[in-house]
Design a protein around this motif. Structure first.
Motif, PDB file in Angstrom:
ATOM      1  N   ASP A  62       0.831  -1.205   0.000  1.00  0.00           N
ATOM      2  CA  ASP A  62       0.000   0.000   0.000  1.00  0.00           C
ATOM      3  C   ASP A  62       0.868   1.258   0.000  1.00  0.00           C
ATOM      4  OD1 ASP A  62      -2.389  -1.361   0.026  1.00  0.00           O
ATOM      5  OD2 ASP A  62      -2.544  -1.390   2.207  1.00  0.00           O
ATOM      6  N   TRP A  63       1.897   1.242   0.830  1.00  0.00           N
ATOM      7  CA  TRP A  63       2.780   2.424   0.903  1.00  0.00           C
ATOM      8  C   TRP A  63       3.547   2.601  -0.397  1.00  0.00           C
ATOM      9  CZ3 TRP A  63       2.163   6.282   4.026  1.00  0.00           C
ATOM     10  CH2 TRP A  63       1.536   6.071   5.256  1.00  0.00           C
ATOM     11  N   TYR A 107       1.259   4.180  -2.802  1.00  0.00           N
ATOM     12  CA  TYR A 107       1.034   5.576  -2.418  1.00  0.00           C
ATOM     13  C   TYR A 107       2.206   6.445  -2.854  1.00  0.00           C
ATOM     14  CZ  TYR A 107      -0.489   9.423   0.600  1.00  0.00           C
ATOM     15  OH  TYR A 107      -0.919  10.631   1.090  1.00  0.00           O
ATOM     16  N   ASN A 126       2.865   1.784  17.229  1.00  0.00           N
ATOM     17  CA  ASN A 126       2.565   2.843  16.269  1.00  0.00           C
ATOM     18  C   ASN A 126       3.819   3.318  15.536  1.00  0.00           C
ATOM     19  OD1 ASN A 126       0.395   4.237  15.116  1.00  0.00           O
ATOM     20  ND2 ASN A 126       0.879   6.107  16.245  1.00  0.00           N
ATOM     21  N   TYR A 184       4.741   2.498  12.400  1.00  0.00           N
ATOM     22  CA  TYR A 184       4.593   2.575  10.937  1.00  0.00           C
ATOM     23  C   TYR A 184       5.792   1.942  10.220  1.00  0.00           C
ATOM     24  CZ  TYR A 184       0.463   5.498  11.347  1.00  0.00           C
ATOM     25  OH  TYR A 184      -0.798   5.957  11.619  1.00  0.00           O
ATOM     26  N   LEU A 237       2.453   9.550  18.661  1.00  0.00           N
ATOM     27  CA  LEU A 237       1.059   9.744  18.249  1.00  0.00           C
ATOM     28  C   LEU A 237       0.911  10.132  16.780  1.00  0.00           C
ATOM     29  CD1 LEU A 237      -0.334  11.407  21.479  1.00  0.00           C
ATOM     30  CD2 LEU A 237      -0.620   9.045  20.718  1.00  0.00           C
ATOM     31  N   GLN A 238       1.922   9.814  15.982  1.00  0.00           N
ATOM     32  CA  GLN A 238       1.819  10.109  14.553  1.00  0.00           C
ATOM     33  C   GLN A 238       0.646   9.336  13.925  1.00  0.00           C
ATOM     34  OE1 GLN A 238       5.063   8.357  12.237  1.00  0.00           O
ATOM     35  NE2 GLN A 238       5.374   6.803  13.803  1.00  0.00           N
ATOM     36  N   TRP A 239       0.084   9.921  12.899  1.00  0.00           N
ATOM     37  CA  TRP A 239      -0.939   9.216  12.119  1.00  0.00           C
ATOM     38  C   TRP A 239      -0.696   9.489  10.640  1.00  0.00           C
ATOM     39  CZ3 TRP A 239      -4.484  10.678   8.426  1.00  0.00           C
ATOM     40  CH2 TRP A 239      -5.382   9.670   8.028  1.00  0.00           C
ATOM     41  N   LYS A 240      -0.734   8.465   9.839  1.00  0.00           N
ATOM     42  CA  LYS A 240      -0.671   8.643   8.389  1.00  0.00           C
ATOM     43  C   LYS A 240      -1.341   7.447   7.735  1.00  0.00           C
ATOM     44  CE  LYS A 240       4.195   7.301   8.809  1.00  0.00           C
ATOM     45  NZ  LYS A 240       5.598   7.614   8.508  1.00  0.00           N
ATOM     46  N   SER A 241      -1.713   7.586   6.487  1.00  0.00           N
ATOM     47  CA  SER A 241      -2.339   6.439   5.838  1.00  0.00           C
ATOM     48  C   SER A 241      -2.048   6.476   4.349  1.00  0.00           C
ATOM     49  CB  SER A 241      -3.841   6.419   6.107  1.00  0.00           C
ATOM     50  OG  SER A 241      -4.495   7.319   5.275  1.00  0.00           O
ATOM     51  N   PRO A 242      -1.765   5.304   3.772  1.00  0.00           N
ATOM     52  CA  PRO A 242      -1.294   5.262   2.384  1.00  0.00           C
ATOM     53  C   PRO A 242      -2.425   5.296   1.359  1.00  0.00           C
ATOM     54  CG  PRO A 242      -1.239   3.070   3.331  1.00  0.00           C
ATOM     55  CD  PRO A 242      -1.767   3.984   4.398  1.00  0.00           C
ATOM     56  N   GLU A 243      -3.250   6.316   1.425  1.00  0.00           N
ATOM     57  CA  GLU A 243      -4.305   6.412   0.419  1.00  0.00           C
ATOM     58  C   GLU A 243      -4.746   7.864   0.312  1.00  0.00           C
ATOM     59  OE1 GLU A 243      -6.139   5.169   4.382  1.00  0.00           O
ATOM     60  OE2 GLU A 243      -5.609   3.656   2.899  1.00  0.00           O
ATOM     61  N   HIS A 244      -5.255   8.227  -0.844  1.00  0.00           N
ATOM     62  CA  HIS A 244      -5.751   9.593  -1.031  1.00  0.00           C
ATOM     63  C   HIS A 244      -7.174   9.675  -0.506  1.00  0.00           C
ATOM     64  CE1 HIS A 244      -2.163  10.275  -3.330  1.00  0.00           C
ATOM     65  NE2 HIS A 244      -2.413   9.136  -3.960  1.00  0.00           N
ATOM     66  N   THR A 257      -5.283   8.396  17.019  1.00  0.00           N
ATOM     67  CA  THR A 257      -4.256   9.287  16.465  1.00  0.00           C
ATOM     68  C   THR A 257      -4.796  10.098  15.288  1.00  0.00           C
ATOM     69  OG1 THR A 257      -3.435   7.388  15.212  1.00  0.00           O
ATOM     70  CG2 THR A 257      -2.251   7.946  17.208  1.00  0.00           C
ATOM     71  N   LYS A 310     -10.490  11.981   4.554  1.00  0.00           N
ATOM     72  CA  LYS A 310     -10.250  11.047   3.448  1.00  0.00           C
ATOM     73  C   LYS A 310     -11.505  10.258   3.050  1.00  0.00           C
ATOM     74  CE  LYS A 310      -5.252  10.678   3.909  1.00  0.00           C
ATOM     75  NZ  LYS A 310      -4.069   9.903   3.582  1.00  0.00           N
TER      76      LYS A 310
END
Ligand code: SF4
Ligand code: SF4
Lengths: 326, 358
Positions: free
Chosen positions: A20-21, A24, A310, A312, B92-99, B234, B245
């Motif tokens: 997925d990454w 992206y 967390n 990643y 507490l980072q947050w990210k996600s692999p999508e638009h 997060t 999103k």
């Protein structure tokens, strides 16, 4: 271009998330699996003579390779064995020999990666637990007392010295189903009574003195960076020997941890010596705060370290592949 | 003796509200209410000397605090350590692999051309979760066409809402559930008492009696819907808990943040979904986190709660509290939102709006 090497049939969520990454990041990637070579019936060849060396698949475009596995031992060629008629002994011999042939062939397939960045180098992924312990000890890491023996007498002496002992496979931890039960190669506690019931000599096995734990540490390592996770397995008797004996109702607490610099430095040396740029390292922290090295899994699961802390890691891995793949 | 600190596990996080706090156990998915002073104490003492710190309370309170600490330890929310600095807080980072992470499609009136545009966009935007809504008639051919066109996307799951009408081909639903494993759930709604001859053991098919014949069923805030997990927590720190999103295409083909929101960013027929999604204008609501929302900002549930920007207490104020939440973080009481006299104006407003559109 990135090449992802894996067993197609193996489902693995954290692996999917790395993909997925990569998507992206608009990275280009392709897949490779032992199944392409041994099961799909597609033509391929590796040729070597006095003037040339060539492969039917063009590997030069791959700048970076993620090695997550290649071939599942149990299932490959199984269709052939279903129809072969010969004695059990010969069948075992045949399987073993073909397995060896395959592994030699694989080495040659992996040779094609030589000019690419490899995460990790498949050559380095063959774990030898006992050698790793020796190496760790030489580097100055503490290790559990360990013995490989076939002798009841020696095992009794060993047991007498350490009170509690465990056994584990020298090769991979694994279990597989047989009719109504499982055959497993895993970490297990050995009781005095069990030793008494052993014959004087038995199948050579690997034993270790039980190390008292305050917490277990599962440390993901990637290009000299550490992502440690502490596992509070002591709170739950069910997971006291091996936290992989999972308690679903009350999963062990897992939290991020900070390793002492000195331990990180030694582990870095260890990984370099083993030519591993990634892997999962298992350690124990004892109640008197000593750090005891247990083992390394070069292509082990990183998903639950990543999720619990967390971290990643899926993105970190994708980033590393992309950096080297351009 | 060396100092000993009482520390919560890094995935058990204190969130303070106006008059209560919570410990959000993001690992085991549980939430505990605790008094504010205890929350403050836990934060203060986590790297300090807990036994010394307790002494700052009055004798009577010392006992209470000590009992609380025992409770937290027994429930495995925290532990004692003399090396607190080795146990860092959770990053507490947050990210996600999508638009786009998830999409709601009101599919009923859309044609094949529209559906093709949508599935292409969802693939390009790396969308993972899709909700398909049929309100009045279930067109299974259309559904199959959609699912077929999703094959080359990274969609992980499709949930379908459809009415259980008398002429529905239930056998075909069973077939679709096998043919398209990505459809993980069929919710057959508006099940009438007498029309329920349909029975199934298929775990992917659920029957609900509620009538979901309109988009205004959405937006309910209920503790049962709280999601006590690291990614939810997060994400909520800097983003909207519902709309971040998210993409939707409403029944008329309008591209929106959510079907219930009035604002359209253009129609499918004339606008490119990918372009719309990229625009700052479309993404504006993504950044409305709970800290910006009235009342929610003082609520101890704000990082595990969902949100709703379509139905709010004061329809003129996009930062007002979700209409369908009955919780009052100042009194710590849950009440039925729909009968709350203060909310009648907004309730009327939304039904009036819907009435005008129909
Ligand atoms: S904003 Fe409200 S109505 Fe829209 S999807 Fe979210 S909860 Fe539902
Ligand atoms: S006030 Fe209601 S909607 Fe707002 S965070 Fe609290 S429970 Fe959620």
């Amino acid at each position: 271009m990135i090449l992802i090497c894996k067993k197609y049939k193996e489902k693995n969520e954290s692996y999917e998330e790395v993909i997925d990454w990569l998507l992206y990041k608009n990275a280009l990637f392709e897949f490779l699996s032992g199944e392409d070579y041994y099961e799909d019936g597609k033509d391929w060849s590796l040729e070597l003579n006095n003037t040339i060396e060539k492969s039917s698949r063009d590997f030069t475009k791959y700048k970076s390779i993620w090695f997550q596995g290649f071939l599942k031992h149990k299932s490959h060629l199984s269709s052939i064995f279903d129809t072969i008629e010969c004695t059990n002994n010969n069948l075992a011999e045949l399987r073993w020999r073909l397995g060896q042939e395959i592994s030699k062939t694989n080495t040659q397939i992996f040779h094609n990666f030589k000019n690419a960045y490899q995460l990790p180098n498949p050559k380095s992924t063959k774990v030898d637990k006992f050698s790793n312990l020796r190496l760790a000890k030489d580097i100055g890491l503490e290790i559990p007392p360990s013995i490989i023996t076939n002798s009841k007498k020696d095992l009794k002496t060993f047991f007498g010295k350490h009170d509690e002992i465990i056994t584990k496979p020298l090769y991979e931890t694994l279990s597989f189903k047989e009719k109504n039960n499982f055959i497993s190669f895993k970490t297990d506690k050995i009781e005095g009574l069990e030793i008494d019931n052993l014959p004087d000599t038995f199948f050579p096995s690997f034993f270790q003195g039980y190390v008292e734990k305050d917490i277990e540490l599962r440390v993901f390592y990637l290009e000299e960076k550490f992502y440690p996770m502490a596992i509070f397995s002591q709170l739950d008797p069910k997971t006291k020997t091996d936290f992989r004996n999972y308690n679903e109702q009350n999963p062990n607490r897992k939290v991020p941890y900070i390793l002492p610099n000195e331990i990180e430095e030694k582990l870095t040396i260890l990984m370099k010596e083993l030519d591993l740029n990634t892997g999962s390292i298992d350690l124990i922290k004892t109640p008197d705060k000593r750090y005891v090295f247990l083992e390394i899994n070069p292509t082990g699961q990183f998903g639950f370290t990543s999720k619990a802390c967390n971290y990643y890691l899926e993105d970190e891995i994708a980033k590393t592949l992309v950096e080297h793949g351009e | 003796m060396s100092k000993k600190s009482f520390k919560l596990f890094a995935n058990c996080i204190v969130v303070k509200g106006a008059s209560l706090a919570t410990i959000c156990d993001l690992h085991r998915g549980k939430i505990y209410s605790i008094p504010l002073p205890l929350a403050e104490f836990l934060e203060k003492t986590k790297n300090g000397d807990t036994l010394e710190d307790v002494k700052e309370f009055s004798l009577e309170d010392q006992e209470t605090v000590t009992e609380y600490l025992q409770y937290l330890e027994q429930n495995e929310l925290g532990f004692w350590t003399d090396e607190p600095e080795k146990f860092p807080d959770l990053n507490l980072q947050w990210k996600s692999p999508e638009h786009i992470n998830n999409a709601i499609i009101e599919i009923e009136k859309l044609d094949d051309d529209d559906l093709r545009k949508i599935t292409t966009a969802l693939a390009n935007l790396l969308c993972k979760f899709v909700e398909i809504r049929f309100y009045e008639t279930a067109d299974l051919e259309k559904l199959a066409f959609f699912a077929e066109n999703c094959r080359s996307s990274v969609i992980r799951s499709i949930t379908v809402f459809l009415p259980l009408t008398s002429d529905i081909n239930t056998e075909e639903i069973e077939n679709l559930s096998i043919k398209y494993p990505r459809i993980v759930l069929f919710i057959l709604h508006s099940v009438q008492e007498k029309g329920t001859s349909f029975k199934t053991d298929n775990p992917k098919i659920k029957l609900v009696s509620r009538t979901i014949d309109h988009r205004n069923h959405c937006g309910i805030i209920d503790p049962k819907l709280f999601s006590i997990k690291i990614p939810v927590f997060t994400e909520s720190l800097n983003h909207n808990s519902c709309l971040n999103k998210k993409l939707s295409v409403d029944i008329d083909g309008n591209i929106k943040n959510c079907p219930s929101m009035l604002k359209s960013f253009g129609n499918l027929k004339t606008h490119s979904i990918e372009e719309v999604v990229k625009s700052n204008d479309f993404q504006k609501v993504w950044g409305i986190n709970k800290e910006k929302i009235d009342t929610c900002k003082d609520c101890e549930y704000r990082h595990v709660c969902t949100d709703c920007r379509a139905y709010v207490e004061n329809p003129d104020d996009q930062f007002s509290k979700p209409l369908k939440c009955g919780y009052n973080p100042y009194t710590n009481k849950w009440e039925e939102w729909s009968t709350n006299p203060l909310k009648q104006k907004a309730i009327k407003f939304y039904s009036f709006e819907e009435f005008l559109k129909n």
